[in-house]
Design a protein around this motif. Structure first.
Motif, short mmCIF file in Angstrom:
data_model
loop_
_atom_site.label_atom_id
_atom_site.label_comp_id
_atom_site.label_asym_id
_atom_site.label_seq_id
_atom_site.Cartn_x
_atom_site.Cartn_y
_atom_site.Cartn_z
N ALA A 103 0.81 -1.22 0.00
CA ALA A 103 0.00 0.00 0.00
C ALA A 103 0.84 1.27 0.00
O ALA A 103 0.43 2.30 -0.53
CB ALA A 103 -0.94 -0.01 1.21
N GLY A 104 2.04 1.20 0.61
CA GLY A 104 2.90 2.38 0.65
C GLY A 104 3.31 2.89 -0.71
O GLY A 104 3.70 4.06 -0.83
N PRO A 138 -4.82 6.73 0.29
CA PRO A 138 -4.73 6.35 1.71
C PRO A 138 -4.21 4.92 1.83
O PRO A 138 -4.45 4.08 0.95
CB PRO A 138 -6.18 6.44 2.19
CG PRO A 138 -7.01 6.23 0.96
CD PRO A 138 -6.22 6.82 -0.17
N ASP A 139 -3.49 4.62 2.92
CA ASP A 139 -3.00 3.24 3.11
C ASP A 139 -3.80 2.48 4.17
O ASP A 139 -3.51 1.32 4.44
CB ASP A 139 -1.51 3.23 3.46
CG ASP A 139 -1.20 3.84 4.83
OD1 ASP A 139 -2.14 4.30 5.51
OD2 ASP A 139 -0.01 3.83 5.21
N ASN A 145 -1.83 -4.57 -3.93
CA ASN A 145 -2.73 -3.46 -4.17
C ASN A 145 -3.78 -3.83 -5.21
O ASN A 145 -3.49 -4.53 -6.18
CB ASN A 145 -1.95 -2.23 -4.65
CG ASN A 145 -0.94 -1.75 -3.62
OD1 ASN A 145 -1.09 -2.03 -2.43
ND2 ASN A 145 0.09 -1.05 -4.06
N VAL A 146 -4.98 -3.33 -5.01
CA VAL A 146 -6.09 -3.64 -5.92
C VAL A 146 -6.46 -2.41 -6.76
O VAL A 146 -7.47 -2.41 -7.44
CB VAL A 146 -7.32 -4.13 -5.13
CG1 VAL A 146 -6.99 -5.39 -4.34
CG2 VAL A 146 -7.87 -3.04 -4.20
N ASP A 147 -5.63 -1.38 -6.71
CA ASP A 147 -6.01 -0.07 -7.26
C ASP A 147 -5.74 0.10 -8.75
O ASP A 147 -6.18 1.07 -9.36
CB ASP A 147 -5.32 1.06 -6.49
CG ASP A 147 -3.81 0.87 -6.38
OD1 ASP A 147 -3.19 0.32 -7.31
OD2 ASP A 147 -3.24 1.29 -5.35
N LEU A 202 8.55 -2.36 -1.97
CA LEU A 202 8.15 -0.96 -1.81
C LEU A 202 6.87 -0.84 -0.98
O LEU A 202 5.80 -1.30 -1.40
CB LEU A 202 7.93 -0.32 -3.19
CG LEU A 202 9.16 -0.28 -4.09
CD1 LEU A 202 8.77 -0.37 -5.55
CD2 LEU A 202 9.97 0.97 -3.81
N GLY A 203 7.00 -0.22 0.19
CA GLY A 203 5.83 0.12 0.99
C GLY A 203 5.00 -1.06 1.43
O GLY A 203 3.77 -0.97 1.47
#
Length: 265
Positions: A23-24, A32-33, A104-106, A207-208
């Motif tokens: 998420a980062g 938003p995370d 991530n699902v974004d 990463l994140g």
């Protein structure tokens, strides 16, 4: 030699780069995370008023029991992710020809021009049947969900299944989710495994990815186990176990831009 320089040397010497993103990675794009209840409520104040937490909303039971609540949350996120512009760090990874594994699902990597992305938890930009009546997964490109900003509930009509006409839901692995259709993600993961088999000198850039849901960390450590060529980028939890890699206490965008400058020298 600094940790940043060591990381840059690993990238410069590698035949291939695998980016493992949590998420980062999206925070520098303004996403938003959902770190803890407070972080979630900062992003979605109406849910604090309602006393609802992220883990409660990200529960597939709502699609059966309260679909306007469920689609209010996911419909808002779908619109947010469509409007978000990926930060410049995505371009750095693309220039390096990186392959991607993400929780991530974004869909931000696809928006940034990546063709091969392994989305282990699915994608909000694809739908499936709630039941499910079929293993079919389809793109949500033509789906627009209107959300009342006060109640955070979706306004009918809600997305429907192409096969049975019943309710559709995002093809995302939620908490306690026994109805998720995993075929699309499995094919992506199989393709990633096949790609990795042909890469002997691989560097893994994590990463994140935090400790709360360690899916991405496990993948990064597994992929770098043979070489120890792991670069862990995280502003809060950067430690690498047993010295098997390089730790960078930085955000994703800051680290990627600094590494790009050093690699280019």
């Amino acid at each position: 030699m600094s940790d940043l320089q060591r990381a840059a040397e690993l990238i410069a010497a590698a035949d291939a780069v695998l980016a493992c993103a949590g998420a980062g990675m999206g925070v520098d794009s303004g996403l938003p995370d959902f770190r803890g209840d407070h972080g979630f409520w900062q992003a979605y104040p109406p849910y604090e008023r309602l006393g609802l937490k992220f883990v409660e909303l990200a529960d597939p039971v709502h699609f059966a029991q309260d679909p306007t609540l469920a689609w209010g949350f996911y419909g808002h996120r779908l619109d947010l992710y469509r409007r978000t512009v990926p930060h410049a760090g995505f371009g750095v990874l693309r220039d390096w020809g990186a392959r991607v594994f993400t929780s991530n699902v974004d869909g931000q990597f696809q928006r940034a021009g990546f063709a091969d992305v392994a989305e282990v938890h699915g994608s909000i930009h694809h739908l499936q049947c709630v039941e499910p009546c079929t293993d079919e997964v389809w793109a949500a490109d033509d789906v627009v969900v209107e959300v009342d900003p006060e109640t955070m509930r979706a306004v009918s009509p809600l997305p429907s299944c192409r096969a049975c006409g019943g309710l559709a839901r995002p093809n995302i692995l939620m908490f306690g989710d026994w109805a998720w259709v995993p075929g699309r993600s499995r094919r992506q993961l199989d393709a990633l495994v096949e790609w990795r088999r042909g890469k002997r000198n691989l560097v893994v850039l994590e990463l994140g990815a935090g400790l709360a849901v360690p899916t991405v960390r496990r993948q990064a450590e597994l992929a770098s186990a043979a070489s120890g060529a792991l670069i862990r980028v995280n502003p809060r939890e950067p430690d690498v176990r047993h010295g098997r890699g390089v730790s960078l206490r930085m955000g994703a965008l800051e680290a990627l831009q600094a590494l790009a400058e050093l690699v280019a020298r």
